[in-house]
Write a protein that holds these residues in place. Structure first.
Motif, short mmCIF file in Angstrom:
data_model
loop_
_atom_site.label_atom_id
_atom_site.label_comp_id
_atom_site.label_asym_id
_atom_site.label_seq_id
_atom_site.Cartn_x
_atom_site.Cartn_y
_atom_site.Cartn_z
N GLY A 131 2.25 -0.34 8.44
CA GLY A 131 1.56 0.52 7.49
C GLY A 131 1.53 -0.05 6.09
O GLY A 131 0.75 0.41 5.26
N GLU A 132 2.39 -1.04 5.80
CA GLU A 132 2.41 -1.60 4.46
C GLU A 132 1.39 -2.71 4.30
O GLU A 132 1.20 -3.23 3.21
CB GLU A 132 3.81 -2.12 4.14
N VAL A 133 0.76 -3.13 5.39
CA VAL A 133 -0.22 -4.21 5.29
C VAL A 133 -1.45 -3.70 4.57
O VAL A 133 -1.99 -2.66 4.90
CB VAL A 133 -0.61 -4.73 6.68
N ALA A 134 -1.89 -4.42 3.57
CA ALA A 134 -3.07 -4.00 2.82
C ALA A 134 -4.06 -5.15 2.77
O ALA A 134 -3.78 -6.19 2.19
CB ALA A 134 -2.67 -3.58 1.40
N ARG A 179 0.84 -1.20 0.00
CA ARG A 179 0.00 0.00 0.00
C ARG A 179 0.88 1.25 0.00
O ARG A 179 1.83 1.36 0.78
CB ARG A 179 -0.92 0.01 1.22
N ILE A 180 0.56 2.17 -0.90
CA ILE A 180 1.29 3.43 -1.00
C ILE A 180 0.29 4.57 -0.89
O ILE A 180 -0.67 4.65 -1.66
CB ILE A 180 2.04 3.53 -2.35
N ASP A 181 0.49 5.44 0.08
CA ASP A 181 -0.36 6.62 0.24
C ASP A 181 0.36 7.80 -0.38
O ASP A 181 1.42 8.21 0.08
CB ASP A 181 -0.64 6.88 1.72
N THR A 210 0.90 8.45 -10.62
CA THR A 210 0.91 7.14 -9.96
C THR A 210 2.27 6.47 -10.15
O THR A 210 2.86 5.92 -9.21
CB THR A 210 -0.19 6.24 -10.54
N LEU A 211 2.77 6.51 -11.37
CA LEU A 211 4.05 5.89 -11.66
C LEU A 211 5.17 6.53 -10.85
O LEU A 211 6.05 5.84 -10.33
CB LEU A 211 4.35 6.00 -13.16
N ALA A 212 5.14 7.85 -10.69
CA ALA A 212 6.16 8.54 -9.90
C ALA A 212 6.10 8.10 -8.44
O ALA A 212 7.14 7.88 -7.80
CB ALA A 212 5.97 10.04 -10.01
N ALA A 213 4.89 7.94 -7.90
CA ALA A 213 4.75 7.51 -6.50
C ALA A 213 5.23 6.09 -6.31
O ALA A 213 5.90 5.76 -5.32
CB ALA A 213 3.29 7.65 -6.07
N VAL A 214 4.90 5.22 -7.26
CA VAL A 214 5.33 3.81 -7.16
C VAL A 214 6.84 3.71 -7.28
O VAL A 214 7.51 3.00 -6.53
CB VAL A 214 4.63 2.96 -8.24
#
Length: 747
Positions: free
Chosen positions: A625-628, A56-58, A137-141
């Motif tokens: 926080g990475e658990v989705a 998960r990425i916020d 989105t690509l930049a955040a990933v």
């Protein structure tokens, strides 16, 4: 045959068999004195150590989920994969979807079954419904994946490789498949291996001559011409080394002095910890049949005459009163045996035996049910899923980051260094050292120790960690005893560290023609016999065999040894300095010898001192926080760049109009590929869960039975194990007896 555990924790067995063998390679005195590197403090549990998928990425008002990667290729430490991505935002009530392709450097720790992904680079992306092409989105990933290493269970990636057509090809090695001397015994039996023609050395202050190129304590009395062998609590004798062997009525008076002179050393195996089975046999005044072999040999133990039972769904019969893999094909009137991953057949148990290529086995072999006790042989049947999985497992490297100033290499020679040419190459190999030392040029030498390469301008050093290895070294053929070092690589380096790894060929498992994994090259190598005996790798005599299962993965084991199997190279037992302990992690192989914690020290790199190994994948912490937890956990990235999911109606593809059934002329192929990937994800999840939920590190390796084989720690020192050919029944002469390997000894 039945086994049970006694109150003392030992195993006993209804039939009795023994294997005596030899050993060789040793570490330098410096390395032998080092303890395995301690485990890192506060290492998270298996479930905590693995990154959670989907990630998960916020990012601002966006919530981005990156789903479990699907492997496209994995060559060495370089992984290429693709992953489905979903994006939700407060301004968009419906998620949008896309696919990313990326490359990463992998670090593998087979002890924890974890793979670290670092240096992640997104090479391609497809966000078809995003107005801006998905640039934000690509930049955040890209930012998220590049921040820190991420981890994924090895079993997840490995299962995905099984169904991936883009996997790297594995070339078969030109191995030797000449049948060894196959001894089928219907009574309790012992196999004693002597490394070639018996080498006799005078015993000081006596008239005796000791045979030094064997792990058994054997001697010749020149005055009488009789041979003597120490067996548990007594001497046995024979008029010739081949036998027949009987209890010695009046052994020479000097024999106890010989025994006392080697007691406490590792030059021989005195087998002082005899099991109750052996004690009971000897107490009745009986001996096992004793076979001595000076060449390749394997002992297969039956409990009386062969007892046959049909295998459902096939026309084959299994021999039920042996733990060896012995099958009968009534159509051809052949008996087949599986030894070191190789099939041999004969019309009589007395031979002659001939090798059978795995792709030329009767068709019924591939029809053996996987859950049948003999289902374990499917690993050695060409074209089966188990054989393919084994090949994949055999090419995944164990990796480590090694401090260049911290690792040291100090080979010891029996006299001045001596070299012999390696046939078919311009190289030469040192013959009078248990270490792997190779001459590349007049002032260029390379050595390999515990999965790390070193270089020097002279064979005596000084040695330094090598940042590169000449490609000519990787031309060493299987006919050389140093072939195993060609499976150790340096992947990259900095001025401070080297990134290294080895595939399971380092421990002697190779892909043979026909697409199956076997143990050993099949070649017979000459030992070094000088002031010390240094034995080269053996293929036979240890009851080497394989098992494939959903939980254990691909497992290599030996019936013949508890402490010294096999004995060479990275397994090594050291002449002069004692035994070098190596807990094997080849294809997820659990240590069944010393009850070591399964999550600590299962690979060659754990045998360097503290501080030498800089990073292990198991030390990566993942925040909560990475658990989705998300309803789209079943999303898959298609090769066509579309995102797919499974629904009650079958596979659906996402496009601008939402989720629809995939169409087109290639629909069947697409759905077949998706089915395979879904199966792989489920199989990987199950294997990872089984690994994490079982306390393998704190129970003896063998408290469980897999595929009908008891992977026992050993039966406490009894006549069992090794003689049972391919059966994983523990440890041959268990707590210190004649069991697979030893080293050279001073003489």
């Amino acid at each position: 045959m039945t086994t049970h555990r006694t109150a003392s924790g030992r195993h006993t067995i209804g039939a009795i068999a023994l294997v005596a063998a030899l050993s060789c390679a040793a570490p330098s005195p410096r390395l032998a004195a080092q303890a395995p590197a301690p485990a890192a403090e506060n290492v998270p549990s298996e479930e905590q150590a693995e990154s959670f998928w989907p990630h998960r990425i916020d990012a601002g008002d966006q919530t981005i989920l990156v789903y479990q990667p699907q492997v496209e290729s994995w060559i060495g430490t370089q992984l290429s994969a693709r992953a489905a991505v979903s994006v939700e935002s407060k301004t968009s009530p419906q998620p949008s979807y896309g696919v990313i392709w990326f490359s990463a450097r992998t670090g593998v720790d087979k002890t924890t079954r974890l793979v670290t992904l670092s240096d992640v680079q997104i090479t391609k992306a497809n966000f078809p419904t995003a107005a801006d092409g998905g640039a934000p989105t690509l930049a955040a990933v890209r930012s998220h994946l590049g921040e820190a290493p991420h981890t994924i269970g090895l079993d997840r990636l490995q299962a995905n490789l099984v169904v991936n057509e883009a996997e790297a090809r594995t070339e078969a090695a030109p191995l030797k498949n000449d049948p060894p001397r196959i001894i089928v015994s219907k009574t309790p039996a012992l196999l004693v291996l002597v490394d070639g023609k018996p080498a006799l050395r005078s015993v000081p202050k006596t008239s005796l001559m000791r045979i030094v190129n064997t792990r058994a304590l054997m001697a010749l009395d020149p005055q009488s011409g009789r041979y003597y062998l120490w067996l548990a609590d007594r001497w046995v004798e024979a008029p010739a080394i081949e036998g027949p062997w009987t209890t010695a009525a009046s052994p020479p008076a000097a024999l106890p002095e010989l025994k006392a002179s080697v007691a406490g050393s590792r030059e021989v195996d005195l087998f002082d910890d005899a099991s109750d089975d052996l004690k009971a046999l000897l107490a009745k005044g009986e001996l096992p049949a004793i076979y001595v072999s000076t060449g390749p040999a394997e002992l297969l133990q039956l409990q009386g005459e062969p007892q046959l039972a049909p295998i459902d769904g096939t026309g084959l019969l299994q021999v039920t009163n042996t733990s060896s893999d012995m099958l009968v094909d009534p159509k051809g009137s052949y008996t087949y045996v599986l030894i070191s991953g190789r099939w041999f057949r004969a019309r009589s148990l007395d031979g002659p035996w001939a090798h059978v290529a795995p792709e030329r086995l009767p068709a019924d072999f591939a029809k053996i049910p996987e859950n049948h006790p003999k289902g374990r042989v499917l690993t050695s049947v060409a074209g089966t899923p188990q054989a393919r999985q084994a090949v994949i497992a055999n090419r995944i490297p164990q990796t480590a980051t090694i401090g260049r100033k911290d690792a040291h290499f100090d080979p010891t020679y029996d006299g001045p260094p001596r070299f012999e040419p390696i046939t078919g190459t311009s190289l030469a190999a040192a013959t009078n050292t248990p270490s792997a030392v190779i001459q590349v040029g007049p002032t260029s030498y390379y050595g390999c120790e515990n999965g790390v390469w070193f270089e020097a301008s002279a064979p005596t050093g000084p040695w330094a960690v090598a940042a590169t290895v000449p490609e000519v070294i990787y031309t060493i053929p299987p006919s050389s005893r140093l072939y195993y070092v060609t499976f150790v690589r340096v992947y990259d380096s900095t001025p401070d560290v080297v990134y290294v790894g080895y595939t399971p060929g380092y421990y002697g498992t190779y892909v043979a023609p026909g697409g199956v994994v076997v143990y050993g090259t099949g070649y017979w190598y000459d030992p070094w016999i000088g002031n010390v005996w240094i034995g080269p790798p053996y293929t036979y005599g240890f009851g080497a065999g394989f098992v494939w299962g959903a939980t254990p993965g691909f497992v290599l084991g030996f019936t013949s040894g508890l402490f010294f199997d096999p004995w060479w190279g990275p397994w090594g037992w050291g002449w002069g300095w004692g035994w070098r302990h190596v807990d094997v992690d080849v294809h997820h192989h659990w240590d069944y010898r010393d009850h070591h914690d399964f999550n600590r020290g299962f690979d060659a790199y754990h045998h360097w001192g503290a501080g030498v190994v800089r990073a292990r994948p198991g030390a990566v912490h993942v925040g909560a926080g990475e658990v989705a937890h998300h309803s789209g956990a079943g999303l898959f990235a298609g090769r066509d760049g579309a995102v797919y999911r499974q629904s009650a109606h079958g596979w659906e593809r996402n496009d601008a109009g939402g989720w629809k059934s995939p169409g087109g002329h290639d629909r069947a192929a697409t759905e077949r590929s998706l089915d395979n990937n879904a199966w792989a994800r489920g199989a990987g999840d199950a294997a990872r869960h089984d690994f994490a939920s079982h306390d393998f590190g704190r129970q003896p390796f063998g408290a469980r039975t897999m595929g009908g084989r008891d992977f026992g720690r050993g039966f406490g020192g009894g006549f069992h194990g090794g003689g049972f050919g391919g059966g994983f029944h523990g440890g041959g002469f268990g707590g210190g007896g004649f069991h697979g390997g030893g080293g050279g000894g001073h003489r």
